[in-house]
Design a protein around this motif. Structure first.
Motif, mmCIF file in Angstrom:
data_model
loop_
_atom_site.group_PDB
_atom_site.id
_atom_site.type_symbol
_atom_site.label_atom_id
_atom_site.label_comp_id
_atom_site.label_asym_id
_atom_site.label_seq_id
_atom_site.Cartn_x
_atom_site.Cartn_y
_atom_site.Cartn_z
ATOM 1 N N ASN A 1 0.840 -1.186 0.000
ATOM 2 C CA ASN A 1 0.000 0.000 0.000
ATOM 3 C C ASN A 1 0.876 1.238 0.000
ATOM 4 O O ASN A 1 1.884 1.306 0.683
ATOM 5 C CB ASN A 1 -0.905 0.013 1.230
ATOM 6 C CG ASN A 1 -1.789 -1.205 1.327
ATOM 7 O OD1 ASN A 1 -2.656 -1.416 0.482
ATOM 8 N ND2 ASN A 1 -1.558 -2.048 2.334
ATOM 9 N N GLY A 2 0.473 2.263 -0.732
ATOM 10 C CA GLY A 2 1.250 3.480 -0.815
ATOM 11 C C GLY A 2 1.437 3.896 -2.266
ATOM 12 O O GLY A 2 0.751 3.396 -3.166
ATOM 13 N N PRO A 3 2.325 4.842 -2.522
ATOM 14 C CA PRO A 3 3.336 5.373 -1.589
ATOM 15 C C PRO A 3 2.792 6.463 -0.675
ATOM 16 O O PRO A 3 1.813 7.138 -1.004
ATOM 17 C CB PRO A 3 4.397 5.945 -2.532
ATOM 18 C CG PRO A 3 3.602 6.387 -3.736
ATOM 19 C CD PRO A 3 2.490 5.392 -3.890
ATOM 20 N N TYR A 4 3.497 6.633 0.470
ATOM 21 C CA TYR A 4 3.187 7.681 1.421
ATOM 22 C C TYR A 4 4.427 8.544 1.614
ATOM 23 O O TYR A 4 5.538 8.035 1.752
ATOM 24 C CB TYR A 4 2.772 7.085 2.764
ATOM 25 C CG TYR A 4 1.607 6.124 2.681
ATOM 26 C CD1 TYR A 4 0.303 6.590 2.560
ATOM 27 C CD2 TYR A 4 1.819 4.743 2.718
ATOM 28 C CE1 TYR A 4 -0.775 5.707 2.482
ATOM 29 C CE2 TYR A 4 0.759 3.855 2.647
ATOM 30 C CZ TYR A 4 -0.536 4.337 2.529
ATOM 31 O OH TYR A 4 -1.590 3.464 2.443
ATOM 32 N N SER A 5 4.212 9.843 1.642
ATOM 33 C CA SER A 5 5.313 10.763 1.917
ATOM 34 C C SER A 5 5.658 10.687 3.398
ATOM 35 O O SER A 5 4.913 10.120 4.214
ATOM 36 C CB SER A 5 4.925 12.184 1.546
ATOM 37 O OG SER A 5 3.882 12.654 2.398
#
Length: 638
Positions: free
Chosen positions: A491-495
Motif C-alpha cells: 500500500n502506498g506510496p506515502y510521503s
C-alpha cells in the motif's frame, strides 16, 4: 609482501597457496584458479584472496549495475586480439559468482582487490610521482556480459577494494625502481602490526586514514562485511581513526551528525595494554557536522592511523530529570535506595556514571521515574493490588527490580525491568540502559541546519499480510521473522509527513523509495529507532559497502528488493532520514543494541538481525561546502 604476511601472521604453508602471475593470469587462468580453490576449500576454512593489477570498466549488459558499468580485472593478454574469452576482462559478475560458491562452503573469506575501479589513464602514464592502476574502458560488448549470474545478497566475510568505482588506485616507486600498490603497502603493514583482538575494521580504518591524508592522491578504499581476527567473535568498541595532527590538534573525520560532542574524551585504543588509563587521550574542543578537533593530553601522543574510542560523553541537551522511589523506602529497600542515589553523584575524579541525568525531589518535574519494586509472579501474571493498577504489588521476600517508567508511571519498555539482586550488576545495567535512552534522545533531537530541507524524496510503502494477494505488482512475497514466507499487499506510496503518526499493525513491513530529483549527488541513510531501544541502520544494508548509500543526481532507487523493515515490536517506532552531499557518515557510531535486563541482551530474530548494519570508516574529503539535512517520522505499532 602479501604472501609474507599470510605466512607470518596467519600460518599459511607452501601447500596453502594458489598463486598465478603475469602470463598465467589470463581470463581462463583466473577462472581455473577460482574453480580449483572452490574445489579445495573445506567447511569453515579461512580463505584470503588478493588481486593486484589493472582495473577497468565495461558496459553493463545484464542491467545489474546502478552505474550501468561493470567493474573488471584486466587479465593478462586481454584486448590484444587473442581468441575467445582470453581477449576480454574478468567481469565483477563472474567474480561474485565464484565468491558465492566459496561462501556456500565457508564464510571465513577475505577478498582484497588493489586495482582501479575507474578508467581515465593507463598504468604506464605518470601523474606526478605516482602511477595509476587503470586501463581505459573496453568499449566492446563483453561476450559474457548478457549472462545472468549469482548475486551476492547476504553478508559474508570481508570485501575490500582499494578505490571507489570512479577512482584510480595508486602505485608508488620503491628504491629498486619497482612499483607497489600504495593501498597494499599500508594494508600489509597494518596486518603485520595487528593484534589478535583487532577487527578487520580496525585494520581498514588505519589504512584508510594513512592513504587519504597523502597530498595529491584521491583514492578512498572501500570495505564491507565484518570478521574478527580470531576464531570467536568478541564484541569490541567502535573505533575512530586519527586523520591528521596539525598545530597540536588531532583531527578525526566524525562530527556532530555521528554524535560527537564538545568536551567528550577519546582515548587511544590498544586493547592489550595492561593499563588503558595510562594511554594518551584527547578532549574534543571543536565539532562540525563531519569533522572534530581534539586537544591531546600530551605532545606527540598520536599519529595518523591511530584508533581512538570514546571514553566519556558530554551530552549537549539539558539533563533528564529522574525521580527515584520505592515501595519500602524506610525498610527493606532503604540501603539499596541510598546506593542508587549515590550512583548519580560525581565520582572522586569528578566524572559521572549518569552524565545525561539529574535526580529531582519533585515527581511532577520528572522526565523519568525509577521505581524500586519487589513483584510476585503467579501463573505467569504479576500480582496487583487492584486489576486496574499500573504497577504490581511489592512483597518483601521477593528480589528487587528497578522499573524505568514514564512520568505517568507506565513501564517505558518491557525490558526496562532491571534485576537488582546484585547491586554492582544492577547499577551497570541501569547505566547501560539510561545511556541508550540518552543516545536516542540526542539522535531524535538532531535537526537540519536552518534553511536546509531534505533534498531526497523518500516515499514509504506499507506491506500488510494478505494471503489473498498473490498476483499483481502490489503483491509481495516476503519472509516472516520465523523463517517462513507470506504474501503481503503493498500500500502506498506515502510521503514522510503522511507517515508521521500513522498507526501500523504488528506484522506489517515498511519499504522505501529514494528519489534524488536534485542536480547534485547525495548520500542517503535510513536509521530505525525501535521501541526496544535498538538503533539500526536499515539502509545501506550490512552486506553493502559505504558507496551503496550514494545516490546520483536524478537517480531513483526502489528498495523493496533490498530493504524491508519489520514492525515486530509494539510501541513507538521512528525512522530518521539523513542525507549528506560529500562526506558519508560512520553510522556504526549511531547503531546500538536493545535495552537489557538481568544481564541478558534482548533477543533479535534473524530478520531483525539482518537490519543491524556496521559501516566502516569515512569516505570522501571533508569540505566546508558539504550539505546535510535530516527528517524523521514516528509510527505507532499496535
Amino acid at each position: 609482501m602479501t604472501e609474507g604476511v599470510l605466512r607470518k601472521r596467519f600460518g599459511f604453508q607452501d601447500d596453502d597457496f594458489i598463486i598465478i602471475k603475469d602470463a598465467q593470469a589470463t581470463h581462463t587462468g583466473i577462472e581455473k584458479a577460482f574453480k580449483a580453490l572452490i574445489e579445495r576449500v573445506q567447511p569453515d576454512d579461512f580463505v584470503y584472496i588478493y588481486y593486484s593489477g589493472h582495473g577497468s570498466q565495461t558496459a553493463d549488459l545484464n542491467s545489474d549495475e546502478p552505474s550501468d558499468k561493470d567493474q573488471t580485472w584486466v587479465s593478462y593478454g586481454a584486448r590484444t586480439g587473442r581468441d575467445g574469452i582470453d581477449d576480454y576482462d574478468v567481469l565483477d559478475d563472474e567474480i561474485n559468482a565464484w565468491l558465492a560458491k566459496l561462501y556456500d562452503k565457508t564464510k571465513q573469506v577475505v577478498f582484497v582487490s588493489d586495482s582501479c575501479h575507474s578508467a581515465t589513464v593507463s598504468r604506464a602514464v605518470e601523474r606526478g610521482e605516482v602511477l595509476i592502476r587503470a586501463v581505459k574502458d573496453d568499449k566492446r560488448p563483453h561476450i559474457l556480459g548478457k549472462l545472468t549470474y549469482t548475486r551476492l545478497t547476504t553478508p559474508h566475510g570481508i570485501r575490500v577494494g582499494a578505490a571507489r568505482d570512479h577512482e584510480s588506485a595508486i602505485e608508488k616507486p620503491r628504491e629498486d625502481d619497482q612499483y607497489y600498490g600504495l593501498f597494499t603497502w599500508h594494508w600489509v603493514h597494518n596486518l603485520q602490526q595487528a593484534q589478535t583482538v583487532d577487527t578487520w575494521d580496525d585494520v581498514f580504518k588505519r589504512t584508510y586514514a594513512q592513504l587519504t591524508t597523502k597530498r595529491g592522491i584521491v583514492q578512498q578504499p572501500q570495505m564491507e562485511g565484518r570478521l574478527v581476527l580470531e576464531d570467536d567473535f568478541t564484541p569490541l568498541p567502535t573505533t575512530i581513526p586519527v586523520y591528521r595532527i596539525h598545530e597540536e590538534k588531532v583531527k578525526i573525520l566524525v562530527g556532530s551528525i555521528a554524535g560527537v560532542t564538545k568536551g567528550s574524551v577519546y582515548r587511544l585504543y590498544k586493547p592489550q595494554h595492561p593499563n588503558p588509563q595510562k594511554l594518551p587521550s584527547l578532549t574534543i574542543e571543536m565539532v562540525t557536522p563531519f569533522v572534530s578537533y581534539g586537544k591531546p593530553n600530551s605532545e606527540d601522543a598520536f599519529q595518523t592511523g591511530d584508533l581512538v574510542i570514546e571514553e566519556s560523553h558530554v551530552y549537549s541537551l539539558s539533563p533528564i530529570k529522574v525521580y527515584l522511589e520505592a515501595d519500602f523506602p524506610d525498610g527493606k529497600d532503604k540501603a539499596l535506595l541510598q546506593a542508587i542515589q549515590s550512583a548519580f553523584q560525581p565520582k572522586p575524579d569528578g566524572t559521572l556514571s549518569f552524565p545525561a541525568y539529574m535526580l529531582t525531589d519533585e515527581p511532577s518535574h520528572a522526565d523519568l521515574r525509577l521505581y524500586l519494586l519487589r513483584p510476585l509472579l503467579e501463573d505467569g501474571q504479576l500480582v496487583r493490588e487492584k486489576p486496574e493498577d499500573a504497577l504490581p504489588k511489592s512483597f518483601p521476600e521477593q528480589p528487587p527490580e528497578l522499573w524505568i517508567l514514564t512520568p505517568e508511571q507506565l513501564l517505558l519498555y518491557k525490558n526496562l525491568r532491571i534485576s537488582f539482586d546484585n547491586l554492582t550488576k544492577g547499577i551497570k545495567l541501569l547505566q547501560d540502559n539510561l545511556n541508550k535512552l540518552a543516545r536516542i534522545r540526542e539522535l531524535k533531537a538532531l535537526q537540519s541546519p536552518r534553511g536546509s530541507t531534505l533534498p531526497v524524496t523518500v516515499q514509504t510503502f506499507i506491506l500488510s499480510p494478505d494471503n489473498s494477494c498473490q498476483k499483481g505488482d502490489n503483491c509481495v512475497w516476503t519472509p516472516e521473522s520465523d523463517g517462513s514466507w507470506r504474501w503481503h499487499r503493498k500500500n502506498g506510496p506515502y510521503s514522510l509527513p503522511e507517515m508521521n503518526g500513522r498507526k501500523l499493525n504488528k506484522g506489517d513491513f515498511l519499504t522505501f523509495t529514494l528519489d534524488n530529483k536534485s542536480e547534485q549527488d547525495y548520500y542517503c541513510y535510513l536509521i530505525n529507532i525501535t521501541p526496544s531501544g535498538a538503533i539500526y541502520s536499515i539502509f545501506p544494508g550490512v552486506w553493502e559497502g559505504m558507496e551503496s548509500a550514494h545516490l546520483n543526481a536524478g537517480q531513483k532507487r526502489e528498495l523493496v528488493e533490498e530493504v524491508v523493515l519489520p514492525m515486530i515490536e509494539v510501541g513507538e517506532d521512528t525512522i530518521k532520514v539523513i542525507t549528506t552531499s560529500k562526506s558519508p557518515i560512520d553510522v556504526s557510531l549511531l547503531v546500538q543494541s536493545p535495552f537489557v535486563h538481568g544481564g541478558l541482551k534482548g533477543n533479535l530474530n534473524p530478520l531483525e538481525q539482518l537490519l543491524v548494519n556496521v559501516v566502516y570508516g569515512q569516505r570522501g574529503s571533508v569540505s566546508t561546502e558539504d550539505k546535510w539535512a535530516t527528517e524523521q517520522v514516528t509510527v505507532e505499532v499496535e
